[in-house]
Scaffold this motif. Structure first.
Motif, PDB file in Angstrom:
ATOM      1  N   GLY A  36       0.833  -1.196   0.000  1.00  0.00           N
ATOM      2  CA  GLY A  36       0.000   0.000   0.000  1.00  0.00           C
ATOM      3  C   GLY A  36       0.870   1.250   0.000  1.00  0.00           C
ATOM      4  O   GLY A  36       2.097   1.176   0.142  1.00  0.00           O
ATOM      5  N   HIS A 205      -3.638  -5.490   0.952  1.00  0.00           N
ATOM      6  CA  HIS A 205      -3.420  -4.147   0.404  1.00  0.00           C
ATOM      7  C   HIS A 205      -4.221  -3.160   1.253  1.00  0.00           C
ATOM      8  O   HIS A 205      -5.450  -3.263   1.361  1.00  0.00           O
ATOM      9  N   TYR A 227      -1.841  -0.934  -8.563  1.00  0.00           N
ATOM     10  CA  TYR A 227      -0.569  -0.879  -7.840  1.00  0.00           C
ATOM     11  C   TYR A 227       0.540  -1.495  -8.676  1.00  0.00           C
ATOM     12  O   TYR A 227       1.672  -1.019  -8.701  1.00  0.00           O
TER      13      TYR A 227
END
Length: 234
Positions: A36, A205, A227
């Motif tokens: 993250g 995440h 991502y």
């Protein structure tokens, strides 16, 4: 029942909530990567799992007979820690502190445990060296040996390859993978999304939208695809 269960967790500081309603369960022997953006609450979650701070809401439950004192922890290193004036043997042995109980001194078993961990990580020849004189990769092996002195069950690793060169990074990733394959549960914070997908079996995440599931499912999720795209552009 999983080895670690997080139920309706809210993380943050005082009135600032970083993430809420976080639910996931880690099975014994799993390899979980937490990914993250910066500031999303990854390190806060790790500290909460270790009981170093309390969740704003929810609860963390240990299963399979696991206790908080049986979790090995490798935190992010600070400049002060990198300059720590102790021998490698002393640093590794300090990982047995949670096992001392009422005793003030390390036992023969503690010293044998530290020696076994140093041999396992290939740093026995560095035992008398000063920690601050080592390379970054050597220091991380020392800290991993220290964490292993505290546990045979679960390792929490916060950005363990940060600042290391590519060759040493691969060596450390493979060492962590081997430890996992020997039965140790691994929970690792990482910004290296491609390596996370390569080595982990589950991804958590944390961000505006939370995802928890298998690595394969993550790659096909909106969070994972976004991502991954950003990671590949770097």
């Amino acid at each position: 029942m999983g080895e670690l269960i997080c139920r309706n967790i809210a993380l943050g500081y005082e009135s600032t909530i970083l993430v809420k309603d976080l639910n996931f369960e880690v099975q014994k022997g799993a390899y979980l990567c937490i990914v993250g953006e910066n500031g999303a609450g990854k390190s806060t979650l790790m500290r909460t799992i270790l009981h170093l701070q309390k969740p704003l809401a929810g609860e963390i439950v240990y299963g399979e007979g696991l206790h908080a004192t049986e979790i090995g922890y490798l935190p992010q290193q600070t400049l002060v820690q990198r300059d720590f004036p102790a021998s490698v043997q002393e640093v590794v042995l300090s990982g047995c502190q949670s096992r001392l109980g009422r005793h003030a001194f390390y036992t023969k078993e503690d010293k044998m445990r530290a020696a076994e961990r140093m041999e396992r990580l290939g740093i026995t020849h560095l035992a008398k060296r000063c920690y601050r004189e080592l390379s970054g990769g050597q220091q991380q092996r020392v800290l991993l040996a220290r964490a292993l002195c505290a546990t045979e069950r679960m390792l929490l690793l916060d950005e363990p390859v940060s600042g290391l060169d590519p060759k040493v990074t691969i060596e450390l990733y493979e060492l962590i993978r081997d430890l996992n394959q020997e039965g140790i549960t691994v929970i690792m914070i990482s910004h290296d999304i491609l390596s996370a997908i390569q080595y982990a079996d589950h991804i958590l995440h944390i961000g505006a939208e939370v995802f928890y599931g298998t690595t394969e499912a993550y790659q096909n999720s909106p969070q994972g695809m976004g991502y991954l795209e950003r990671g590949q552009r770097k």
